[in-house]
Scaffold this active site. Structure first.
Site, PDB file in Angstrom:
ATOM      1  N   LYS A   1      34.780  32.936  46.741  1.00  0.00           N
ATOM      2  CA  LYS A   1      33.633  32.814  45.861  1.00  0.00           C
ATOM      3  C   LYS A   1      33.631  31.406  45.294  1.00  0.00           C
ATOM      4  O   LYS A   1      34.665  30.746  45.268  1.00  0.00           O
ATOM      5  CB  LYS A   1      33.644  33.887  44.782  1.00  0.00           C
ATOM      6  CG  LYS A   1      34.910  34.004  43.948  1.00  0.00           C
ATOM      7  CD  LYS A   1      34.823  35.261  43.081  1.00  0.00           C
ATOM      8  CE  LYS A   1      35.998  35.423  42.152  1.00  0.00           C
ATOM      9  NZ  LYS A   1      37.177  36.013  42.815  1.00  0.00           N
TER      10      LYS A   1
ATOM     11  N   ASP B   1      35.117  29.660  35.720  1.00  0.00           N
ATOM     12  CA  ASP B   1      36.379  30.189  35.215  1.00  0.00           C
ATOM     13  C   ASP B   1      37.561  29.264  35.492  1.00  0.00           C
ATOM     14  O   ASP B   1      37.390  28.137  35.963  1.00  0.00           O
ATOM     15  CB  ASP B   1      36.643  31.578  35.817  1.00  0.00           C
ATOM     16  CG  ASP B   1      37.009  31.511  37.293  1.00  0.00           C
ATOM     17  OD1 ASP B   1      36.587  30.549  37.960  1.00  0.00           O
ATOM     18  OD2 ASP B   1      37.730  32.402  37.771  1.00  0.00           O
TER      19      ASP B   1
ATOM     20  N   ARG C   1      50.289  37.804  39.698  1.00  0.00           N
ATOM     21  CA  ARG C   1      50.069  37.268  38.349  1.00  0.00           C
ATOM     22  C   ARG C   1      51.068  37.853  37.379  1.00  0.00           C
ATOM     23  O   ARG C   1      51.244  39.072  37.327  1.00  0.00           O
ATOM     24  CB  ARG C   1      48.664  37.601  37.855  1.00  0.00           C
ATOM     25  CG  ARG C   1      47.659  36.758  38.552  1.00  0.00           C
ATOM     26  CD  ARG C   1      46.278  36.940  38.014  1.00  0.00           C
ATOM     27  NE  ARG C   1      45.363  36.390  38.990  1.00  0.00           N
ATOM     28  CZ  ARG C   1      44.060  36.442  38.922  1.00  0.00           C
ATOM     29  NH1 ARG C   1      43.496  37.031  37.892  1.00  0.00           N
ATOM     30  NH2 ARG C   1      43.328  35.918  39.871  1.00  0.00           N
TER      31      ARG C   1
ATOM     32  N   GLU D   1      30.126  39.688  43.655  1.00  0.00           N
ATOM     33  CA  GLU D   1      30.805  40.701  42.850  1.00  0.00           C
ATOM     34  C   GLU D   1      30.210  40.671  41.452  1.00  0.00           C
ATOM     35  O   GLU D   1      29.826  39.614  40.950  1.00  0.00           O
ATOM     36  CB  GLU D   1      32.302  40.411  42.761  1.00  0.00           C
ATOM     37  CG  GLU D   1      33.031  40.540  44.073  1.00  0.00           C
ATOM     38  CD  GLU D   1      34.536  40.568  43.855  1.00  0.00           C
ATOM     39  OE1 GLU D   1      35.097  41.673  43.805  1.00  0.00           O
ATOM     40  OE2 GLU D   1      35.142  39.490  43.713  1.00  0.00           O
TER      41      GLU D   1
ATOM     42  N   ARG E   1      38.457  49.628  33.912  1.00  0.00           N
ATOM     43  CA  ARG E   1      37.088  49.112  33.918  1.00  0.00           C
ATOM     44  C   ARG E   1      36.146  50.273  34.224  1.00  0.00           C
ATOM     45  O   ARG E   1      36.378  51.027  35.167  1.00  0.00           O
ATOM     46  CB  ARG E   1      36.916  48.042  34.991  1.00  0.00           C
ATOM     47  CG  ARG E   1      37.912  46.885  34.904  1.00  0.00           C
ATOM     48  CD  ARG E   1      37.370  45.676  35.678  1.00  0.00           C
ATOM     49  NE  ARG E   1      38.367  44.665  35.926  1.00  0.00           N
ATOM     50  CZ  ARG E   1      38.836  43.796  35.025  1.00  0.00           C
ATOM     51  NH1 ARG E   1      38.405  43.860  33.775  1.00  0.00           N
ATOM     52  NH2 ARG E   1      39.729  42.883  35.354  1.00  0.00           N
TER      53      ARG E   1
ATOM     54  N   ASP F   1      39.891  28.911  37.782  1.00  0.00           N
ATOM     55  CA  ASP F   1      40.074  28.275  39.085  1.00  0.00           C
ATOM     56  C   ASP F   1      38.770  27.930  39.788  1.00  0.00           C
ATOM     57  O   ASP F   1      38.766  27.570  40.964  1.00  0.00           O
ATOM     58  CB  ASP F   1      40.955  29.157  39.980  1.00  0.00           C
ATOM     59  CG  ASP F   1      40.352  30.521  40.239  1.00  0.00           C
ATOM     60  OD1 ASP F   1      39.567  31.000  39.398  1.00  0.00           O
ATOM     61  OD2 ASP F   1      40.659  31.123  41.284  1.00  0.00           O
TER      62      ASP F   1
ATOM     63  N   THR G   1      44.750  42.168  42.973  1.00  0.00           N
ATOM     64  CA  THR G   1      43.431  41.890  43.555  1.00  0.00           C
ATOM     65  C   THR G   1      43.370  40.470  44.105  1.00  0.00           C
ATOM     66  O   THR G   1      42.720  40.192  45.094  1.00  0.00           O
ATOM     67  CB  THR G   1      42.332  42.059  42.481  1.00  0.00           C
ATOM     68  OG1 THR G   1      42.577  43.253  41.743  1.00  0.00           O
ATOM     69  CG2 THR G   1      40.959  42.135  43.114  1.00  0.00           C
TER      70      THR G   1
ATOM     71  N   SER H   1      43.460  32.455  37.498  1.00  0.00           N
ATOM     72  CA  SER H   1      42.004  32.538  37.366  1.00  0.00           C
ATOM     73  C   SER H   1      41.530  32.611  35.919  1.00  0.00           C
ATOM     74  O   SER H   1      41.802  31.713  35.138  1.00  0.00           O
ATOM     75  CB  SER H   1      41.510  33.715  38.193  1.00  0.00           C
ATOM     76  OG  SER H   1      40.115  33.679  38.266  1.00  0.00           O
ATOM     77  N   HIS H   2      40.903  33.737  35.552  1.00  0.00           N
ATOM     78  CA  HIS H   2      40.273  33.846  34.228  1.00  0.00           C
ATOM     79  C   HIS H   2      41.282  34.212  33.134  1.00  0.00           C
ATOM     80  O   HIS H   2      40.908  34.294  31.972  1.00  0.00           O
ATOM     81  CB  HIS H   2      39.173  34.897  34.282  1.00  0.00           C
ATOM     82  CG  HIS H   2      39.687  36.225  34.769  1.00  0.00           C
ATOM     83  ND1 HIS H   2      40.029  36.427  36.080  1.00  0.00           N
ATOM     84  CD2 HIS H   2      39.947  37.373  34.125  1.00  0.00           C
ATOM     85  CE1 HIS H   2      40.476  37.656  36.228  1.00  0.00           C
ATOM     86  NE2 HIS H   2      40.444  38.261  35.060  1.00  0.00           N
TER      87      HIS H   2
ATOM     88  N   THR I   1      36.696  45.990  45.665  1.00  0.00           N
ATOM     89  CA  THR I   1      36.758  44.823  44.784  1.00  0.00           C
ATOM     90  C   THR I   1      37.748  43.787  45.315  1.00  0.00           C
ATOM     91  O   THR I   1      38.843  44.136  45.758  1.00  0.00           O
ATOM     92  CB  THR I   1      37.188  45.294  43.384  1.00  0.00           C
ATOM     93  OG1 THR I   1      36.164  46.132  42.884  1.00  0.00           O
ATOM     94  CG2 THR I   1      37.394  44.125  42.445  1.00  0.00           C
TER      95      THR I   1
ATOM     96  N   ASP J   1      36.106  29.644  40.765  1.00  0.00           N
ATOM     97  CA  ASP J   1      35.406  30.454  41.762  1.00  0.00           C
ATOM     98  C   ASP J   1      34.349  31.381  41.153  1.00  0.00           C
ATOM     99  O   ASP J   1      33.553  31.959  41.877  1.00  0.00           O
ATOM    100  CB  ASP J   1      36.399  31.238  42.650  1.00  0.00           C
ATOM    101  CG  ASP J   1      37.359  32.104  41.858  1.00  0.00           C
ATOM    102  OD1 ASP J   1      37.268  32.133  40.615  1.00  0.00           O
ATOM    103  OD2 ASP J   1      38.226  32.749  42.501  1.00  0.00           O
ATOM    104  N   ARG J   2      34.344  31.512  39.829  1.00  0.00           N
ATOM    105  CA  ARG J   2      33.320  32.369  39.201  1.00  0.00           C
ATOM    106  C   ARG J   2      32.223  31.540  38.555  1.00  0.00           C
ATOM    107  O   ARG J   2      32.423  30.374  38.242  1.00  0.00           O
ATOM    108  CB  ARG J   2      33.941  33.212  38.104  1.00  0.00           C
ATOM    109  CG  ARG J   2      34.970  34.168  38.598  1.00  0.00           C
ATOM    110  CD  ARG J   2      35.353  35.086  37.471  1.00  0.00           C
ATOM    111  NE  ARG J   2      36.440  35.934  37.920  1.00  0.00           N
ATOM    112  CZ  ARG J   2      36.799  37.045  37.317  1.00  0.00           C
ATOM    113  NH1 ARG J   2      36.173  37.427  36.217  1.00  0.00           N
ATOM    114  NH2 ARG J   2      37.792  37.769  37.787  1.00  0.00           N
TER     115      ARG J   2
HETATM  116  C1  VG1 Z   1      38.871  40.976  38.966  1.00  0.00           C
HETATM  117  C2  VG1 Z   1      37.431  41.256  39.328  1.00  0.00           C
HETATM  118  C3  VG1 Z   1      37.232  41.112  40.830  1.00  0.00           C
HETATM  119  C4  VG1 Z   1      37.703  39.729  41.279  1.00  0.00           C
HETATM  120  C5  VG1 Z   1      39.131  39.514  40.831  1.00  0.00           C
HETATM  121  C6  VG1 Z   1      39.637  38.124  41.150  1.00  0.00           C
HETATM  122  O1  VG1 Z   1      39.716  41.927  39.587  1.00  0.00           O
HETATM  123  O2  VG1 Z   1      37.036  42.532  38.902  1.00  0.00           O
HETATM  124  O3  VG1 Z   1      35.892  41.337  41.137  1.00  0.00           O
HETATM  125  O4  VG1 Z   1      37.618  39.598  42.663  1.00  0.00           O
HETATM  126  O5  VG1 Z   1      39.237  39.683  39.422  1.00  0.00           O
HETATM  127  O6  VG1 Z   1      38.806  37.156  40.610  1.00  0.00           O
HETATM  128  P1  VG1 Z   1      40.280  43.229  38.824  1.00  0.00           P
HETATM  129  O7  VG1 Z   1      41.185  43.879  39.814  1.00  0.00           O
HETATM  130  O8  VG1 Z   1      40.949  42.736  37.591  1.00  0.00           O
HETATM  131  O9  VG1 Z   1      39.081  44.053  38.485  1.00  0.00           O
HETATM  132  V1  VG1 Z   1      39.436  35.695  40.123  1.00  0.00           V
HETATM  133  O10 VG1 Z   1      38.202  34.755  39.621  1.00  0.00           O
HETATM  134  O11 VG1 Z   1      40.626  36.214  39.126  1.00  0.00           O
HETATM  135  O12 VG1 Z   1      40.234  35.065  41.546  1.00  0.00           O
HETATM  136 CO    CO Z   2      38.724  32.906  39.491  1.00  0.00          CO
END
Ligand code: VG1
Ligand code: CO
Length: 544
Positions: A377, A278, A22, A364, A497, A280, A18, A113-114, A345, A282-283
């Site tokens: 974001k 989060d 990773r 989102e 999910r 990076d 997405t 990211s998270h 997504t 962006d959240r």
């Molecule tokens: C998740 C979220 C999605 C978001 C993505 C990247 O993806 O659901 O809405 O855009 O993380 O966010 P997934 O495929 O795990 O549902 V971030 O803050 O990791 O750049």
């Molecule tokens: Co992020």
């Protein structure tokens, strides 16, 4: 120092998810693994000779090592210049700002990211194009194809590293490296968008806030903007120092992982406003005194109140949300008489809509909100939007949210994540659902009538590219929905999910509880998916 060609062999597991590639840090540390992916990026983005790149990351373990590898490869491949954030630090939104402001060819962001960080945790890498946004599928598909056939990469024959800690300019094999302040370009843009004077006055008059940076990248940005520029007292930003392992936590801003903040906001000592972001940056999570604002509601409320914010007054032309995000923002768009869009997504799907001036605000359900000021974001942007609206309306978060529900109705919303399921079993659940949805329309699930069911497919209205299999949707005649999809950001097994949404217009019924109104949807989702017998799971891992 000479450029050298290193012979290598392809890996078969470098498909970007997405949001980039990773894997566990140890996976990235395999010989040639990162290098192959970086060369695959360089081989897939067109002619960058003479061009500039932005490079930085969220400060997690392996960030600086990766930067040194990428700098040598960028020089060997013929980039003319690279802007690097000081100490390797750049948030995802800051990279987007810098790409746009300095009109670079693109940027590389090092982040998972998270996901947790540290020697045994996760690392990630993503490429952003010259509009400042995540590379579209056309490019990520090309990178993946290249990674499967790559036979060599280019680098420099040197072990000397660049000093990333001082703001300075370096020369590396004819390429210029400029170490830039990580925060200033971003902070300047926020200053232009929001009424800093109004927010400053509100804070000077006693408005209190707590921002939890979760030991991730936003710390320096939040400290500069919220404390230094807007005058919130020292200590308003907590966990503000980026750490390689995020202090051992999940840098995921939700009520589960930002538990300390959640407890504070629901206690006697609650400040007026709480927020978190989060890994990076962006959240965002927005919390008021005794009230949690769901990300889907946040998007809708920001849209409905855009006129309170100088940069958006009279300028919101459309709203886009990802498919699983609640339909709350659609209701606002309808009332404002503007278009709303439903995309798969991932932020990359918003880029074309923003570039074509179709939408101003995007969001989102996964705590991502943003606008066309950049192409990512933006966590702090959402926080500042809220602060600006609070300063302008002079009401509490709770009052603003409740008034919104009175006017537009309430979309009850929750996401249940089943993490680290064996991949085969998760695929089995999805393929079973994929078969079932073909015949569900018109049938009953419990007391609910299915009005549509499908596997979401998106045709980009700008370039007509098609993205299939983006999630199973089951819609009901009363406006409720269940959505099933597999995560594209996890690194162990598969994460399923399930997203639940119901809609209530009767203001008498508007209570604070969210799981209760969704109870029947939750029960039916387990029956229709056969989740428990196919996976052995009886409880979700995380509920947000
Ligand atoms: C998740 C979220 C999605 C978001 C993505 C990247 O993806 O659901 O809405 O855009 O993380 O966010 P997934 O495929 O795990 O549902 V971030 O803050 O990791 O750049
Ligand atoms: Co992020």
């Amino acid at each position: 120092m000479p450029t050298i060609t290193i012979n290598t062999k392809p890996f078969d597991d470098q498909k970007p998810g997405t949001s980039g590639l990773r894997k566990k840090v140890t996976h990235f540390q395999q010989a040639h693994y990162l290098e192959n992916f970086v060369q695959s990026i360089f081989d897939s983005i067109g002619d960058f000779k003479g061009k500039t790149l932005v490079l930085g990351g969220d400060g997690r373990y392996y960030n600086q090592d990766a930067i040194q590898i990428i700098l040598k490869m960028a020089a060997a491949n013929g980039f003319t210049k690279v802007f690097v954030g000081q100490n390797g630090i750049l948030s995802t939104p800051a990279v987007s700002v810098i790409i746009r402001k300095k009109q670079t060819f693109g940027g590389i962001i090092l982040s998972a990211s998270h996901n947790p960080g540290g020697p045994d945790e996760d690392f990630g890498i993503k490429y952003n194009t010259d509009n400042g946004g995540p590379a579209p599928e056309k490019i990520t598909d090309a990178i993946y194809a290249r990674s499967k056939e790559i036979a060599h990469y280019l680098t420099l024959d040197t072990d000397t590293d660049i000093n990333l800690s001082q703001l300075a300019t370096h020369e590396l094999n004819g390429m210029t490296i400029e170490i830039i302040d990580s925060v200033s370009d971003y902070a300047l843009l926020m200053n232009e968008l929001f009424d800093f004077t109004a927010i400053k006055d509100m804070i000077a008059n006693g408005f209190t806030l707590c921002f939890d940076a979760m030991h991730a990248v936003t710390g320096p940005y939040a400290t500069e903007i919220l404390e230094n520029q807007l005058g919130s007292p020292k200590g308003s930003v907590i966990n503000g120092i980026p750490l390689e392992d995020f202090g051992g936590g999940h840098p995921d801003p939700n009520l589960v992982h930002a538990q300390h903040l959640a407890e504070l906001m629901f206690s006697e000592q609650s400040p007026d406003f709480g927020a978190a972001s989060d890994g990076d940056g962006d959240r965002n999570m927005i919390v008021g005194n005794n009230i949690f604002v769901t990300p889907s509601d946040s998007l809708a409320i920001l849209a409905a109140n855009a006129d309170q914010v100088p940069a958006y007054k009279g300028k919101v032309i459309g709203i886009a949300r990802s498919m699983p995000t609640s339909q709350a923002s659609d209701n606002v768009a309808k009332k404002l008489g503007i278009d709303s869009y439903e995309t798969p997504t991932g932020w990359k799907f918003f880029g074309n809509l923003m570039d074509a001036d179709k939408v101003t605000l995007c969001g989102e359900e996964s705590f991502g909100t943003g606008s066309n000021h950049i192409r990512e974001k933006d966590g702090l942007w959402a926080v500042l939007s809220w602060l600006n609206i609070l300063a302008s309306r002079k009401e509490s978060v709770s009052d603003i949210v409740h008034e919104h529900w009175q006017e537009y109705g309430r979309n009850y919303y929750s996401r249940h994540d089943y993490e680290a399921i064996e991949t085969d079993k998760a695929n089995h659940v999805m393929s079973g659902l994929r078969d079932k949805v073909k015949t569900l329309t018109g049938t009953q699930l419990g007391t609910l009538t299915v009005s549509y069911s499908d596997d979401f497919s998106y045709t980009d209205p700008i370039d007509n590219s098609i993205s299939d299999q983006q999630g199973i949707r089951i819609g009901f005649s009363n406006g409720s929905r269940i959505v099933f999809r597999l995560s594209g950001t996890g690194t162990s097994g598969a994460t399923l999910r399930i997203y639940y949404e119901s809609y209530e217009t009767d203001s008498e019924q508007l209570n604070e509880e969210t799981q209760q109104p969704l109870k029947e949807l939750i029960e039916q989702s387990l029956i229709v998916s056969d989740l428990q017998s196919l996976t052995g799971r009886t409880e979700p891992t995380v509920i947000t």
